[in-house]
Design a protein around this motif. Structure first.
Motif, PDB file in Angstrom:
ATOM      1  N   ARG A 170      -8.846   2.053   4.438  1.00  0.00           N
ATOM      2  CA  ARG A 170     -10.012   2.427   5.252  1.00  0.00           C
ATOM      3  C   ARG A 170      -9.521   3.047   6.564  1.00  0.00           C
ATOM      4  NH1 ARG A 170     -14.052  -2.550   5.176  1.00  0.00           N
ATOM      5  NH2 ARG A 170     -12.173  -3.743   5.602  1.00  0.00           N
ATOM      6  N   ARG A 190       0.812  -1.207   0.000  1.00  0.00           N
ATOM      7  CA  ARG A 190       0.000   0.000   0.000  1.00  0.00           C
ATOM      8  C   ARG A 190       0.853   1.267   0.000  1.00  0.00           C
ATOM      9  NH1 ARG A 190      -3.100  -2.575  -1.714  1.00  0.00           N
ATOM     10  NH2 ARG A 190      -5.114  -3.371  -0.989  1.00  0.00           N
ATOM     11  N   SER A 223      -7.380  -2.857   4.256  1.00  0.00           N
ATOM     12  CA  SER A 223      -7.824  -3.059   2.880  1.00  0.00           C
ATOM     13  C   SER A 223      -7.479  -1.845   2.021  1.00  0.00           C
ATOM     14  CB  SER A 223      -9.325  -3.339   2.916  1.00  0.00           C
ATOM     15  OG  SER A 223      -9.822  -3.478   1.638  1.00  0.00           O
ATOM     16  N   ASN A 224      -8.483  -1.226   1.427  1.00  0.00           N
ATOM     17  CA  ASN A 224      -8.212  -0.128   0.518  1.00  0.00           C
ATOM     18  C   ASN A 224      -8.170   1.219   1.253  1.00  0.00           C
ATOM     19  OD1 ASN A 224      -7.505   0.541  -2.016  1.00  0.00           O
ATOM     20  ND2 ASN A 224      -9.585   0.697  -2.812  1.00  0.00           N
ATOM     21  N   MET A 282      -4.490  -6.452   7.460  1.00  0.00           N
ATOM     22  CA  MET A 282      -5.159  -6.601   6.167  1.00  0.00           C
ATOM     23  C   MET A 282      -6.545  -5.952   6.157  1.00  0.00           C
ATOM     24  SD  MET A 282      -2.962  -8.458   4.496  1.00  0.00           S
ATOM     25  CE  MET A 282      -3.720  -9.431   3.215  1.00  0.00           C
ATOM     26  N   ASP A 283      -7.134  -5.776   7.346  1.00  0.00           N
ATOM     27  CA  ASP A 283      -8.464  -5.169   7.408  1.00  0.00           C
ATOM     28  C   ASP A 283      -8.461  -3.724   6.918  1.00  0.00           C
ATOM     29  OD1 ASP A 283     -10.257  -7.211   8.485  1.00  0.00           O
ATOM     30  OD2 ASP A 283      -8.925  -7.193  10.213  1.00  0.00           O
TER      31      ASP A 283
END
Lengths: 319, 426
Positions: free
Chosen positions: B274, B202, B271-272, B268-269
């Protein structure tokens, strides 16, 4: 299969046939760009706004030219000079611009994920022109097109990416794209400039140029940013050049027909030898710039097609 | 003399580590008898629990209420209602307000507001150093007299070891508990994620999980020097655990907590990008999460907190690096913790040992247990009731929960403070 996404935010979500679709179209535009009359009308009537929250001359010019050649109305805004200074948030800025009904929004931002965030708040196609250290998809695509034209293929090549991998969005997008197209990717650089967990990216990591460059088809150099040179990440500019700067001797370990790439702007004598950068037999750096315009034309053309298709399918009230 | 008899309950007793059907008698706001015999005592009021779980109310160390300074994010009233709805009967509040709670005067103001507005017990913590700036210690003695139950600079690490060792020494002399945030502050400066594949993918600035152990190692050395009573607010990485274990084995007065987010979520939560998943320290790898679950089960980690941190929309609707850290969790602490019960990682008595008994013990409170003489601070809940979390329905003024839209199991039916219902949803 053609390109099916509403935006181009990164290489990560793309499937290999989508990458090929962009490159195929870009090939056509590369031919167009070499003609006397360079105009097409794929974006006629559409408005393209370039929002650069971070300094850029080359990428911004490339996007601007790409839009103009396809007939779009192009506006470029240097965002760090404007409302951001007045404390406006990214989302408010986006909503303000959205109210002007742009069709294509080209965004560069110093923070990773900022372009993703923005794309959720506007109803036009968004192109990521570089976000933090996350992705720079059009750079990876133009690199891919350059390689494909020079090598005749974009698979089963051995490609070395050298330098500051940790802070480079160009490296991340390239690692992903070249991996998806089934190439062997090697990363070469000092361990202080490697991101953590990089060994899980499906790449080979080298700390030594001679070993890393052995028999590669493509050498991609990355720009070393000035602020990282002094003692923080590497001991000094000259030690870096000695160990990781690309010169004829180091390049001799690569394949005889290996090409040399650099996303620009170059620091001659820091990461690359000046003479080598100018060697038209090895360096494809100028070709990269040329392909940049073609790839951006192709990406914007495909996004505009999707945008029109969506609007036709669901003729929404202009928001 | 008021007496209430809870009948037909599933009694969760963290002290005895048992879960038994039975009844519980409350007299004058205190638990007076607990039993499982068929013959129940007489009472003035009867509450049929219908087989629901009756447990000691949660004692939550590290709740941020944004008074004084940012009442639009959370007030004592809104936090108190959220706590009651979440089965929390004692909020141990943080001093990282604007200004920081670092003088007896500010502490008294906060306590007065709390007593006026919050339906649950509020026990304030005070800053360890003035302005949480890490330079001069606060009036620890006066602050204790005014009601401070512990001293902490919250997420500010006291980097000056001279200042910190003196504060620890002084705290020991007056019997004060110091709560610290174990973290190497220079290594973790600017980090928004934990180093590793995900952060690199990321492109987020990241900190090595090792920074937590380095902070803890330093603090343990200072404890050996000073002999102070110390609680680590959040231990979230596997690598910090051996150091904690050794310190405990060496007889230091040390305990450690963790947060519900580090116990139930991983990096990993995010995610995009958040931002509601941005907490401090950042979420860890799944390996770390599992190690923390095991440490909580074994009792190496003592307490489990919400680390309730309200943030308004403006401070979260930003690119991930710029967004504020923290999540609201008063109402989601119990249902999120029950995920570990439903996954058979932890039993209900183990969960309430970490959420009620151990925090109460650490602060020297009589609550946190189902024993005669303890205050009747109780939570009645049905652990299996499924629901979808809707953040707009939270009582907190701020709605920054990572569990928005999540499927959860376990609903609070009623919360009692000293035998008086402060929340009921039968």
């Amino acid at each position: 299969m053609t390109y099916s996404h509403p935006h181009l935010l990164g290489i990560e979500p793309l499937a290999p046939p989508e990458i090929t679709a962009i490159l195929d179209l870009a090939d056509q535009y590369a031919d167009l760009n070499r003609r006397d009359v360079k105009h097409a009308d794929a974006l006629a009537g559409l408005t393209q706004i370039n929002m650069f929250f971070e300094n850029s001359t080359r990428t911004q010019a490339s996007f601007e030219l790409a839009g103009k050649r396809l007939g779009a109305d192009v506006m470029s805004m240097a965002m760090q000079a404007s409302s951001i200074k007045k404390g406006e948030t990214l989302i408010d800025t986006a909503l303000t611009l959205n109210a002007m009904h742009p069709d294509l929004l080209v965004v560069r931002h110093p923070h990773s994920g900022a372009v993703d965030l923005l794309s959720e708040k506007v109803n036009c196609a968004v192109l990521n022109a570089g976000d933090g250290r996350h992705e720079h998809p059009t750079q990876a695509l133009l690199d891919a097109l350059t390689i494909r034209r020079a090598k005749g293929r974009l698979h089963r090549l051995s490609i070395a990416i050298c330098g500051d991998i940790a802070h480079s969005r160009v490296a991340r997008s390239n690692i992903m794209l070249l991996g998806k197209m089934e190439n062997r990717v090697r990363l070469i650089g000092p361990p202080t400039l490697m991101p953590s967990g990089i060994e899980h990216f499906g790449v080979e990591v080298f700390n030594n140029m001679e070993e890393g460059l052995k028999d590669v088809d493509v050498v991609m150099m990355l720009r070393l940013q000035r602020e990282r040179m002094d003692g923080g990440f590497i001991p000094s500019e000259r030690e870096y050049y000695h160990r990781y700067g690309l010169d004829a001797e180091k390049l001799s370990h690569a394949k005889e027909d290996a090409i040399v790439m650099h996303p620009g702007p170059m620091n001659r004598g820091v990461e690359i030898d000046g003479e080598l950068a100018d060697d038209i037999n090895r360096s494809v750096i100028q070709e990269q710039v040329e392909m940049g315009v073609a790839v951006r034309m192709a990406a914007m053309d495909l996004l505009a097609r999707n945008l029109r298709a969506r609007r036709q399918a669901k003729p929404e009230v202009a928001v | 003399m008021t007496t209430i008899l809870f009948t037909n309950a599933r009694l969760i007793d963290p002290e005895a580590d048992t879960e038994t059907p039975g009844w519980l008698l409350v007299e004058n706001g205190q638990i007076s008898r607990v039993g499982s015999e068929a013959a129940t005592p007489e009472a003035e009021e009867y509450i049929d629990c219908n087989g629901a779980c009756l447990a000691p109310g949660i004692v939550d160390i590290g709740v941020k209420v944004c008074e004084p300074g940012e009442r639009h994010k959370e007030s004592y009233k809104s936090a108190g209602l959220a706590a009651a709805a979440g089965g929390i009967t004692t909020m141990v509040t943080r001093p990282d307000t604007l200004p920081a709670i670092d003088t007896p005067e500010v502490l008294s103001f906060a306590l007065r507001r709390a007593n006026e507005a919050a339906p649950v017990n509020v026990l304030p913590m005070a800053a360890l150093t003035k302005g949480r700036a890490g330079a001069e210690m606060t009036e620890i003695g006066f602050l204790m007299d005014a009601g401070a139950v512990a001293f902490t600079d919250c997420d500010h690490v006291v980097t000056n070891t001279k200042v910190f060792s003196r504060a620890l020494t002084y705290a020991r002399s007056v019997g004060a508990l110091v709560i610290a945030h174990p973290q190497e502050p220079i290594l973790s400066a600017g980090a928004a994620a934990t180093s590793g594949k995900f952060a690199s993918l990321r492109g987020l600035p990241a900190v090595s999980a090792m920074a937590e152990r380095m902070g803890l190692d330093r603090d343990i050395a200072l404890l050996e020097m000073t002999g102070a009573a110390y609680h680590a607010d959040q231990i979230t990485t596997a690598r910090a655990l051996p150091a904690l274990e050794r310190a405990k084995a060496n007889g230091l007065d040390i305990t450690a907590g963790t947060s519900i987010h580090h116990l139930t979520l991983n990096e990993m939560d995010v995610s995009n990008y958040r931002t509601f998943f941005k907490v401090k320290p950042p979420l860890r790898s799944e390996d770390d999460r599992q190690a923390i679950v095991a440490a909580l089960r074994d009792g190496l980690i003592d307490t489990l907190s919400s680390m309730h941190t309200p943030q308004d929309e403006e401070s979260k609707r930003l690119p991930f690096e710029e967004a504020a850290s923290g999540a609201v969790a008063l109402e989601t602490l119990l249902p999120a913790a029950l995920r570990l019960y439903h996954s058979s990682d932890l039993t209900l008595p183990q969960l309430f040992r970490a959420m009620a008994l151990n925090p109460a013990k650490r602060l020297g409170l009589p609550s946190g247990r189902l024993a005669a003489g303890a205050p009747a601070d109780l939570v009645l809940f049905t652990p299996d009731t499924p629901f979808m979390l809707d953040r707009e329905k939270l009582h907190s003024k701020s709605k920054n929960t990572p569990f928005d839209g999540a499927r959860m199991q376990g609903k609070v039916r009623a919360t009692y403070v000293a035998g008086t219902p402060v929340y009921e949803a039968f």
